[in-house]
Motif scaffolding. Sequence first.
Motif, PDB file in Angstrom:
ATOM      1  N   THR A 175     -52.782-108.819  13.622  1.00  0.00           N
ATOM      2  CA  THR A 175     -52.279-108.781  14.998  1.00  0.00           C
ATOM      3  C   THR A 175     -51.209-107.712  15.163  1.00  0.00           C
ATOM      4  O   THR A 175     -51.229-106.939  16.137  1.00  0.00           O
ATOM      5  CB  THR A 175     -51.705-110.153  15.386  1.00  0.00           C
ATOM      6  N   GLU A 233     -45.988-111.804  22.842  1.00  0.00           N
ATOM      7  CA  GLU A 233     -47.054-112.688  23.292  1.00  0.00           C
ATOM      8  C   GLU A 233     -48.200-112.726  22.281  1.00  0.00           C
ATOM      9  O   GLU A 233     -48.738-113.793  21.975  1.00  0.00           O
ATOM     10  CB  GLU A 233     -47.573-112.252  24.657  1.00  0.00           C
ATOM     11  N   THR A 264     -49.082-116.031  20.119  1.00  0.00           N
ATOM     12  CA  THR A 264     -50.428-116.570  20.329  1.00  0.00           C
ATOM     13  C   THR A 264     -51.188-116.677  19.014  1.00  0.00           C
ATOM     14  O   THR A 264     -51.859-117.678  18.741  1.00  0.00           O
ATOM     15  CB  THR A 264     -51.210-115.685  21.315  1.00  0.00           C
ATOM     16  N   THR A 265     -51.083-115.645  18.179  1.00  0.00           N
ATOM     17  CA  THR A 265     -51.767-115.657  16.886  1.00  0.00           C
ATOM     18  C   THR A 265     -51.269-116.789  15.999  1.00  0.00           C
ATOM     19  O   THR A 265     -52.065-117.542  15.416  1.00  0.00           O
ATOM     20  CB  THR A 265     -51.575-114.316  16.165  1.00  0.00           C
ATOM     21  N   TRP A 270     -49.540-119.514  16.877  1.00  0.00           N
ATOM     22  CA  TRP A 270     -49.795-120.805  17.516  1.00  0.00           C
ATOM     23  C   TRP A 270     -51.258-121.228  17.335  1.00  0.00           C
ATOM     24  O   TRP A 270     -51.544-122.356  16.939  1.00  0.00           O
ATOM     25  CB  TRP A 270     -49.456-120.711  18.997  1.00  0.00           C
ATOM     26  N   ASN A 271     -52.169-120.311  17.623  1.00  0.00           N
ATOM     27  CA  ASN A 271     -53.595-120.633  17.508  1.00  0.00           C
ATOM     28  C   ASN A 271     -53.994-120.942  16.077  1.00  0.00           C
ATOM     29  O   ASN A 271     -54.845-121.812  15.828  1.00  0.00           O
ATOM     30  CB  ASN A 271     -54.440-119.489  18.051  1.00  0.00           C
ATOM     31  N   GLU A 287     -48.451-127.447  24.947  1.00  0.00           N
ATOM     32  CA  GLU A 287     -48.702-126.222  25.685  1.00  0.00           C
ATOM     33  C   GLU A 287     -47.496-125.832  26.532  1.00  0.00           C
ATOM     34  O   GLU A 287     -47.178-124.642  26.668  1.00  0.00           O
ATOM     35  CB  GLU A 287     -49.939-126.384  26.568  1.00  0.00           C
ATOM     36  N   ARG A 340     -45.107-124.184  24.273  1.00  0.00           N
ATOM     37  CA  ARG A 340     -45.536-122.823  23.947  1.00  0.00           C
ATOM     38  C   ARG A 340     -45.146-121.842  25.052  1.00  0.00           C
ATOM     39  O   ARG A 340     -44.658-120.742  24.773  1.00  0.00           O
ATOM     40  CB  ARG A 340     -47.052-122.785  23.741  1.00  0.00           C
ATOM     41  N   GLU A 341     -45.337-122.229  26.297  1.00  0.00           N
ATOM     42  CA  GLU A 341     -44.987-121.349  27.409  1.00  0.00           C
ATOM     43  C   GLU A 341     -43.475-121.096  27.461  1.00  0.00           C
ATOM     44  O   GLU A 341     -43.037-119.966  27.703  1.00  0.00           O
ATOM     45  CB  GLU A 341     -45.468-121.971  28.723  1.00  0.00           C
ATOM     46  N   LEU A 346     -42.462-118.722  24.595  1.00  0.00           N
ATOM     47  CA  LEU A 346     -42.751-117.328  24.917  1.00  0.00           C
ATOM     48  C   LEU A 346     -41.680-116.759  25.834  1.00  0.00           C
ATOM     49  O   LEU A 346     -41.195-115.634  25.627  1.00  0.00           O
ATOM     50  CB  LEU A 346     -44.126-117.217  25.574  1.00  0.00           C
TER      51      LEU A 346
END
Length: 231
Positions: A88, A102, A106-107, A109-110, A190, A193-194, A197
Amino acid sequence: MPSRTSPRLDARKKPRQARALATLDAIFEATIQVLLTDGPYRLTTTRVALRAGVSVGTMYQYFPNKQALFYALNERYMDTLAEKVETTCKARHGIPVRQMVEALLTTYWNAKMERPDVTQALYRAIAELDNGPLIEAFGRRVDAATTTMLSSASDAVFTDLPGVNLTLLTTIFGTVRNVFERNLPSTEAEAVREQLLLMCTAYLEAVSAQRTPGANPAALRCGCDAAATAS
């Protein structure tokens, strides 16, 4: 006081053929399932062998004890996670810092949420394992990838890049782990997570100097350092 002897943590046998690799995959998957149902203290290599459908002798060919099994499971997981972060970061050189954060978040977290059962199982196994060397190796790889990425940001420069990077990663990693330890439902996770960020982006914007088009990053850092000294 006599020193305690650490159990052997390296695998006895390194699989090379497809059949051996499949056997190892089955053992790792069985370890995860036994960890989730029985916990790390009740887990035994015999139980794992039974769940994996292999003999105890085959199990022992790879792992002399359950600490070695936990170590190998964590090593594989952390190596895969480090590779995802590195990939990434390499793909995001030279873009705005907001997009970098971001993509990084995202990487990570996923990767953690892809199989929550695996993440939960590994967190449970930590109490049984001295995985300091694994954490250090993972940290070195991720630090190198993220600092290189951040240093190339098209719209910002950081005078204390190592410190900024450490703060950023500690915030991300710590928050994600807390989500699992609290066992938050997906909607609340979620929402976290927001907010994470937003927090990370605001932090990097607060500690960065704006980069003018065509400016030399090293020169800009020198200028910021000089201004800080003068003040």
